[in-house]
Design a protein around this motif. Structure first.
Motif, PDB file in Angstrom:
ATOM      1  N   ARG A 159      -8.710  -4.083   7.752  1.00  0.00           N
ATOM      2  CA  ARG A 159      -7.491  -4.014   6.938  1.00  0.00           C
ATOM      3  C   ARG A 159      -6.244  -4.072   7.823  1.00  0.00           C
ATOM      4  NH1 ARG A 159      -9.805   0.601   2.788  1.00  0.00           N
ATOM      5  NH2 ARG A 159     -10.973  -0.839   1.460  1.00  0.00           N
ATOM      6  N   VAL A 203      -8.783   8.419   4.388  1.00  0.00           N
ATOM      7  CA  VAL A 203      -7.598   7.745   3.817  1.00  0.00           C
ATOM      8  C   VAL A 203      -7.890   6.281   3.492  1.00  0.00           C
ATOM      9  CG1 VAL A 203      -5.201   7.068   4.246  1.00  0.00           C
ATOM     10  CG2 VAL A 203      -6.018   9.307   5.015  1.00  0.00           C
ATOM     11  N   CYS A 204      -8.359   5.551   4.480  1.00  0.00           N
ATOM     12  CA  CYS A 204      -8.620   4.117   4.295  1.00  0.00           C
ATOM     13  C   CYS A 204     -10.040   3.960   3.750  1.00  0.00           C
ATOM     14  CB  CYS A 204      -8.452   3.404   5.632  1.00  0.00           C
ATOM     15  SG  CYS A 204      -8.318   1.623   5.463  1.00  0.00           S
ATOM     16  N   ASN A 210      -5.822   5.035   0.342  1.00  0.00           N
ATOM     17  CA  ASN A 210      -4.613   5.816   0.051  1.00  0.00           C
ATOM     18  C   ASN A 210      -3.468   5.376   0.957  1.00  0.00           C
ATOM     19  OD1 ASN A 210      -5.088   7.727  -2.062  1.00  0.00           O
ATOM     20  ND2 ASN A 210      -6.646   8.626  -0.713  1.00  0.00           N
ATOM     21  N   CYS A 211      -3.022   4.148   0.768  1.00  0.00           N
ATOM     22  CA  CYS A 211      -2.014   3.594   1.678  1.00  0.00           C
ATOM     23  C   CYS A 211      -0.730   4.425   1.667  1.00  0.00           C
ATOM     24  CB  CYS A 211      -1.726   2.139   1.309  1.00  0.00           C
ATOM     25  SG  CYS A 211      -3.205   1.112   1.359  1.00  0.00           S
ATOM     26  N   CYS A 214      -0.906   6.919   4.441  1.00  0.00           N
ATOM     27  CA  CYS A 214      -1.522   6.438   5.678  1.00  0.00           C
ATOM     28  C   CYS A 214      -0.535   6.532   6.848  1.00  0.00           C
ATOM     29  CB  CYS A 214      -1.975   4.990   5.511  1.00  0.00           C
ATOM     30  SG  CYS A 214      -2.697   4.326   7.010  1.00  0.00           S
ATOM     31  N   VAL A 216      -0.525   4.976   9.617  1.00  0.00           N
ATOM     32  CA  VAL A 216      -0.282   3.721  10.335  1.00  0.00           C
ATOM     33  C   VAL A 216       0.067   2.589   9.369  1.00  0.00           C
ATOM     34  CG1 VAL A 216      -1.635   4.294  12.390  1.00  0.00           C
ATOM     35  CG2 VAL A 216      -2.789   3.283  10.425  1.00  0.00           C
ATOM     36  N   LYS A 217       0.578   2.969   8.233  1.00  0.00           N
ATOM     37  CA  LYS A 217       0.890   1.983   7.189  1.00  0.00           C
ATOM     38  C   LYS A 217       1.802   0.867   7.706  1.00  0.00           C
ATOM     39  CE  LYS A 217       2.934   2.061   2.526  1.00  0.00           C
ATOM     40  NZ  LYS A 217       2.395   0.809   2.156  1.00  0.00           N
ATOM     41  N   CYS A 220       0.058  -2.039   9.294  1.00  0.00           N
ATOM     42  CA  CYS A 220      -1.067  -2.634   8.572  1.00  0.00           C
ATOM     43  C   CYS A 220      -0.699  -4.005   7.993  1.00  0.00           C
ATOM     44  CB  CYS A 220      -1.520  -1.695   7.461  1.00  0.00           C
ATOM     45  SG  CYS A 220      -2.992  -2.282   6.611  1.00  0.00           S
ATOM     46  N   ALA A 222      -2.810  -5.741   5.946  1.00  0.00           N
ATOM     47  CA  ALA A 222      -3.632  -6.047   4.763  1.00  0.00           C
ATOM     48  C   ALA A 222      -2.762  -6.405   3.567  1.00  0.00           C
ATOM     49  CB  ALA A 222      -4.521  -4.859   4.432  1.00  0.00           C
ATOM     50  N   PRO A 225      -5.874  -4.665   0.422  1.00  0.00           N
ATOM     51  CA  PRO A 225      -6.894  -3.921   1.189  1.00  0.00           C
ATOM     52  C   PRO A 225      -8.167  -3.624   0.415  1.00  0.00           C
ATOM     53  CG  PRO A 225      -4.951  -2.538   0.747  1.00  0.00           C
ATOM     54  CD  PRO A 225      -4.593  -3.935   0.345  1.00  0.00           C
TER      55      PRO A 225
HETATM   56  S1  SF4 Z   1      -2.174   1.073   5.046  1.00  0.00           S
HETATM   57 FE1  SF4 Z   1      -3.816  -0.222   5.819  1.00  0.00          FE
HETATM   58  S2  SF4 Z   1      -4.919   1.091   7.245  1.00  0.00           S
HETATM   59 FE2  SF4 Z   1      -3.666   2.428   5.978  1.00  0.00          FE
HETATM   60  S3  SF4 Z   1      -4.971   3.052   4.263  1.00  0.00           S
HETATM   61 FE3  SF4 Z   1      -3.867   1.240   3.610  1.00  0.00          FE
HETATM   62  S4  SF4 Z   1      -5.214  -0.462   4.092  1.00  0.00           S
HETATM   63 FE4  SF4 Z   1      -5.936   1.292   5.270  1.00  0.00          FE
END
Ligand code: SF4
Length: 357
Positions: A159, A203-204, A210-211, A214, A216-217, A220, A222, A225
């Motif tokens: 993702r 989370v992922c 659960n973006c 997250c 590290v959103k 990301c 994706a 996702p």
């Molecule tokens: S932002 Fe990206 S890494 Fe984070 S939960 Fe969503 S899909 Fe996963």
């Protein structure tokens, strides 16, 4: 330049630190408190890695604790009989893992003077240790700066990088390992790899990432996702019907040592082998259950049978009150406890729904 090459090009130490900082902060606050995270002992970490293959964390924890109480090190495991090893593994399923762990303990004790190797290459020469397991032990026990790719990290990485290749293809796997390596820093692989795994577990998650929470959103890529990771189409599930005999007399039950799926464990004697067949008057099974294993869905049917069968090398009479010490795969153990009407025989944990018992 495509996204993957672009990401590789920009993965400077500063960018890696910028990615890792919020992830590690999140781990300190929300990371899982797992027993194998409290040790650097390669044996204990190896045990956890073998158990966690195909099996959920919550199922593994009681087995892990009990296993380390019974076999605290390579030497004690190497000394144990196969019967005791399989009995301790009973309920976790995929028993090749237990046999390989046992064989690895013997190899470490007898060929390596009890010392587990630090080199990934040497680790992979031991039974049942592939690339992922070797990297996990190198990272978690020895803090070597190596990536790990397992179910949780694979999902996060596909993702983060919006990887559309099938992750169970050679090309997809190769790219995943490259991505995993590209985000690694030199000094803190143990913590960082734990963080990536926990992010995938908490989370992922598979269907509903659960973006919104997250850490590290902002890194990301994706687009959608929920549709990642991509996999090749799975083989179709095959249905099987397996018929077995329930033979009891004078407080004893007849069991057969399996030489196939549950090699070394004791099962109800298969019917249609060696002349064992349900008699005409006993066509209705006494007990039926359904269990999955790999790409199969097996129906276990158990028929009452007379005691006229001759005990051979594979078949033995066991005292019912001693069954606690006999390794029996879960589907057969459930049938036996149900048919005998005895309370569930002892076991350290709850059986994982994916396992074949
Ligand atoms: S932002 Fe990206 S890494 Fe984070 S939960 Fe969503 S899909 Fe996963």
């Amino acid at each position: 330049m495509d996204v993957e090459r672009l990401l590789k090009a920009v993965a400077t130490p500063e960018k890696i630190r910028a990615f890792q900082r919020p992830l590690l902060r999140w781990l300190r606050r929300y990371g899982r408190n797992l027993p194998w995270r409290r040790t650097r002992d390669p044996y204990a970490i190896l045990v956890s890695e073998f158990m966690l293959q195909q099996t959920q964390v919550a199922t593994v924890i009681p087995y892990y604790d009990e296993w380390l109480r019974r076999f605290p090190d390579f030497a004690s495991l190497a000394r144990a009989s196969e019967n005791d090893v399989l009995r301790a593994w009973q309920g976790l399923g995929y028993y090749a893992r237990a046999r390989n762990l046992h064989a690895t303990a013997k190899a470490v004790v007898h060929r390596r003077r009890g010392r587990f190797p630090r080199s990934i290459e040497q680790m992979q020469k031991l039974p049942g240790i592939g690339k992922y397991t070797a990297h996990a032990v190198a990272s978690f026990a020895f803090n070597q700066s190596v990536p790990i790719v397992e179910a949780n990290t694979a999902r996060v990485l596909t993702r983060l990088f919006n990887l559309r290749k099938a992750i169970d293809s050679v090309a997809g796997r190769t790219t995943l390992w490259e991505h995993a390596a590209s985000l690694l820093s030199k000094s803190n692989a143990r913590i960082y790899n734990s963080a990536l795994m926990d992010l995938g577990a908490l989370v992922c998650i598979p269907r509903k990432p659960n973006c919104g929470i997250c850490p590290v959103k902002k890194f990301c890529l994706a687009k959608n996702p929920k549709t990642l990771p991509v996999r090749k189409s799975r083989p179709r599930t095959t249905r099987l019907v397996e018929k077995h005999a329930f033979v009891v007399r004078q407080g004893k039950i007849l069991l057969e040592q399996s030489s196939k799926r549950w090699r070394g464990m004791w099962i109800l004697p298969p019917l249609k082998l060696d002349g064992l067949k349900p008699s005409n008057s006993q066509q209705r099974p006494l007990y039926t259950s359904v269990f999955p294993f790999t790409h199969h869905r097996a129906t276990l049917q158990v028929f009452r049978h007379g005691a006229q069968e001759i005990t051979n090398e594979q078949r033995r009479w066991f005292r019912i009150r001693s069954l606690d010490s006999v390794p029996i795969p879960s589907p057969h153990l459930r049938a036996i406890t149900d048919l005998l009407g005895v309370p569930r025989l002892r076991g350290p944990g709850v059986r994982t729904p994916q396992s074949a018992g």
